[in-house]
Enzyme design. Structure first.
Site, PDB file in Angstrom:
ATOM      1  N   GLY A 137       0.960  -0.286  -0.426  1.00 45.78           N
ATOM      2  CA  GLY A 137       1.854  -1.595   0.156  1.00 45.78           C
ATOM      3  C   GLY A 137       2.706  -2.170  -0.869  1.00 45.78           C
ATOM      4  O   GLY A 137       2.582  -1.836  -2.120  1.00 45.78           O
ATOM      5  N   CYS A 186       5.786 -10.148  -3.957  1.00 46.22           N
ATOM      6  CA  CYS A 186       5.361  -9.963  -5.310  1.00 46.22           C
ATOM      7  C   CYS A 186       5.335  -8.926  -6.326  1.00 46.22           C
ATOM      8  O   CYS A 186       5.270  -9.006  -7.220  1.00 46.22           O
ATOM      9  CB  CYS A 186       4.189 -10.866  -5.457  1.00 46.22           C
ATOM     10  SG  CYS A 186       4.142 -12.058  -6.924  1.00 46.22           S
ATOM     11  N   ASP A 227      -2.107 -18.193   3.237  1.00 44.97           N
ATOM     12  CA  ASP A 227      -1.355 -17.082   3.485  1.00 44.97           C
ATOM     13  C   ASP A 227      -2.168 -16.023   4.455  1.00 44.97           C
ATOM     14  O   ASP A 227      -2.050 -14.949   4.321  1.00 44.97           O
ATOM     15  CB  ASP A 227      -1.008 -16.414   2.116  1.00 44.97           C
ATOM     16  CG  ASP A 227       0.413 -15.537   2.433  1.00 44.97           C
ATOM     17  OD1 ASP A 227       1.044 -15.637   3.480  1.00 44.97           O
ATOM     18  OD2 ASP A 227       0.899 -14.811   1.475  1.00 44.97           O
TER      19      ASP A 227
HETATM   20  N1  LIG Z   1      -7.173  -3.693  -2.353  1.00 47.44           N
HETATM   21  C1  LIG Z   1      -6.290  -2.981  -1.494  1.00 47.44           C
HETATM   22  N2  LIG Z   1      -6.451  -1.749  -0.942  1.00 47.44           N
HETATM   23  C2  LIG Z   1      -5.810  -1.082  -0.184  1.00 47.44           C
HETATM   24  N3  LIG Z   1      -4.447  -1.724   0.325  1.00 47.44           N
HETATM   25  C3  LIG Z   1      -4.143  -2.926  -0.256  1.00 47.44           C
HETATM   26  C4  LIG Z   1      -5.057  -3.719  -1.084  1.00 47.44           C
HETATM   27  N4  LIG Z   1      -4.446  -4.796  -1.285  1.00 47.44           N
HETATM   28  C5  LIG Z   1      -3.131  -4.882  -0.780  1.00 47.44           C
HETATM   29  N5  LIG Z   1      -2.969  -3.864  -0.201  1.00 47.44           N
HETATM   30  C6  LIG Z   1      -1.783  -3.446   0.601  1.00 47.44           C
HETATM   31  O1  LIG Z   1      -0.605  -3.893   0.055  1.00 47.44           O
HETATM   32  C7  LIG Z   1       0.042  -4.867   0.738  1.00 47.44           C
HETATM   33  C8  LIG Z   1       0.586  -5.766  -0.066  1.00 47.44           C
HETATM   34  O2  LIG Z   1      -0.249  -6.560  -0.688  1.00 47.44           O
HETATM   35  P1  LIG Z   1      -0.259  -7.997  -1.167  1.00 47.44           P
HETATM   36  O3  LIG Z   1      -0.208  -8.793   0.084  1.00 47.44           O
HETATM   37  O4  LIG Z   1      -1.504  -8.363  -2.194  1.00 47.44           O
HETATM   38  O5  LIG Z   1       1.048  -8.128  -1.956  1.00 47.44           O
HETATM   39  P2  LIG Z   1       2.043  -9.526  -2.172  1.00 47.44           P
HETATM   40  O6  LIG Z   1       3.204  -9.100  -2.875  1.00 47.44           O
HETATM   41  O7  LIG Z   1       1.273 -10.707  -2.570  1.00 47.44           O
HETATM   42  O8  LIG Z   1       2.549  -9.759  -0.583  1.00 47.44           O
HETATM   43  P3  LIG Z   1       2.774 -10.986   0.345  1.00 47.44           P
HETATM   44  O9  LIG Z   1       4.254 -10.908   0.339  1.00 47.44           O
HETATM   45  O10 LIG Z   1       2.080 -10.838   1.479  1.00 47.44           O
HETATM   46  O11 LIG Z   1       2.536 -12.177  -0.413  1.00 47.44           O
HETATM   47  C9  LIG Z   1      -0.825  -5.339   1.733  1.00 47.44           C
HETATM   48  O12 LIG Z   1      -0.421  -5.557   2.795  1.00 47.44           O
HETATM   49  C10 LIG Z   1      -1.872  -4.046   2.091  1.00 47.44           C
HETATM   50  O13 LIG Z   1      -1.370  -3.281   2.940  1.00 47.44           O
END
Ligand SMILES: Nc1ncnc2c1ncn2[C@@H]1O[C@H](COP(=O)(O)OP(=O)(O)OP(=O)(O)O)[C@@H](O)[C@H]1O
EC number: 2.7.12.2
Length: 435
Positions: A129, A133, A246
């Site tokens: 995903g 960030c 969030d």
């Molecule tokens: N531990 C994990 N195992 C499997 N998939 C994951 C895991 N952590 C995150 N993902 C996938 O990756 C995506 C993005 O992760 P995350 O939300 O941590 O990123 P971010 O850059 O902080 O996103 P946001 O814009 O939501 O803040 C999640 O929606 C999920 O689908």
């Protein structure tokens, strides 16, 4: 001149020159979209990037172009370093925290065994995903399958704050309802958090269900999500004075045994006197009315996460985001923030039937006036929450088979089997946080 600062500037300069050389060598870079709060479960562009290389050394960040080229930067000669009084002390503290964090970089705790791991031992398998960030990829590290979240560092203070918060909170937490961190790696221009791998987030599941025309989340699965999410949020508040900020479908993850866990602490905050004191970003369509109102948006408490959970659950069981979404996000947010307009409720839901207890529980979570909205401890006494508490023995709604919460696992695996993984890429109309 302060020796530490001089060395810091020298290091910055070295990093810039290295990145500039990297760009000059002609390696292709795809610029990241300007920062927005949208998170998608899978981003095709990242998928293409990550699938071309198996070594993390070659997984170059795709946001370095516009922020790091020395050609575009205004270069400040070392002699023009701002005087200590004009220096940004908060940024200095963050840089210091980063340097301190580097000391534990590369030490992973895998199944109770602490070991030093070389970054070359991270073997990327595929994309899981991406968010605002960074990217999350599956990887094999020391024969253990993990999820590795890579966040790219730049000169922006908020970016560094967000990265450090994610690292710090993930390292602090020890709850069955929060994704476990094994450790992290810190590099000049990126940070990698290694964590327990999960199977899918609720947003991916919603997309699969919608496009394969399956039934949206059943009430008992919603009950299980409510129990897990509130247990996690209460743990964060009581044990660490942390507010998540969030909560949305993409930050609630399932594994194929039916366990449900929270992830993503990039914009979480530490509270003083149980109050958050920062406007901080979040995903506006899931924000509580008090966070969208100028008078109250810099002083709110965990009840704003109760609202976000309520909106998330409403969306999962009906397939519908409960406010009108159009080009004008402002209009949507005004409707949410207006206390005189009614809150969403499952009472009026005609396509599916829900138990009176569930309807009442969700109505509590979605009270627009924060003073009327319950805190976790009150919600944890509600019969709907208690029905999904395994420690309640005979009253526990999800009867276990050989100690496994089989119902949720069965439901999850049947959704995966009856839908296609390409559907995870397709947005749902009138739903926020999609591309
Ligand atoms: N531990 C994990 N195992 C499997 N998939 C994951 C895991 N952590 C995150 N993902 C996938 O990756 C995506 C993005 O992760 P995350 O939300 O941590 O990123 P971010 O850059 O902080 O996103 P946001 O814009 O939501 O803040 C999640 O929606 C999920 O689908």
């Amino acid at each position: 001149m302060d020796n530490v600062c001089f060395q810091q500037r020298l290091r910055d300069l070295e990093t810039r020159v290295r990145k500039w050389k990297f760009l000059k060598l002609g390696l292709t870079e795809v610029r990241l979209r300007p920062r927005d709060r949208r998170s998608t479960s899978v981003d095709q562009k990242h998928k293409e990037c990550s699938s071309t290389s198996s070594s993390p050394q070659h997984q170059r960040p795709n946001n370095i172009g516009y922020l790091t080229s020395p050609m575009e930067r205004k270069f400040t000669p070392l002699s023009m370093k701002p005087s200590p009084s004009r220096r940004d002390t908060e940024k200095d503290a963050l840089e210091f925290e980063f340097l301190e964090g580097c000391k534990k970089s590369g030490v992973l705790d895998i199944d109770g065994l602490k070991q030093a791991v070389d970054p070359n031992e991270i073997h990327i398998i595929g994309l899981l995903g991406s968010g605002s960030c960074g990217v999350v990829e599956s990887a094999m590290v020391k024969s253990k399958l993990m999820a590795v979240k890579t966040m790219y560092k730049n000169d922006n203070k908020e970016n560094l704050k967000r990265i450090l918060r994610d690292v710090r909170i993930m390292s602090l937490c020890n709850s069955p309802f929060i994704v476990t961190s094994y450790g992290y790696f810190m590099f000049d221009s990126s940070v990698k958090i290694c964590m327990q791998i999960m199977s899918a987030c609720c947003e991916k599941l919603l997309r699969r269900i919608y496009h394969s025309k399956l039934e949206f989340f059943p009430e008992y699965v919603a009950g299980h999500i409510v129990y897990s999410a509130i247990s996690a949020l209460d743990y964060l508040k009581e044990r660490h004075s942390i507010i998540h900020r969030d909560i949305k479908p993409s930050n609630i993850l399932f594994d194929d045994s039916g366990n449900i866990k929270l992830c993503d602490f990039g914009i979480s905050g530490f509270m003083t006197n149980s109050m958050a004191h920062s406007k901080s970003e979040g995903c506006p369509p899931y924000m509580a009315p008090e966070r969208l109102t100028i008078e109250t948006n810099s002083k709110y408490d965990v009840r704003s996460d109760v609202w976000s959970l309520g909106i998330t659950i409403y969306q999962l069981v009906t397939g519908i985001y409960p406010f009108p979404l159009n080009d004008m996000e402002f209009t949507t947010l005004t409707i949410i923030a207006n206390l005189n307009l009614p809150s969403p409720s499952l009472k009026g839901e005609t396509t599916r039937s829900f138990s009176p207890l569930f309807i009442e529980f969700l109505d509590f979570c979605l009270r627009k006036d924060v003073r009327e909205r319950p805190e976790y401890k009150q919600l944890m006494k509600h019969d709907f929450f208690l029905d999904y508490d395994p420690s309640r023995g005979d009253f526990y709604k999800l009867k276990t088979i050989n100690g496994n919460p089989s119902h949720v696992a069965e439901w999850f695996n049947s959704v995966i089997a009856r839908s296609s993984c390409e559907d995870e890429l397709k947005p749902i109309p009138n739903t926020p946080c999609v591309n």
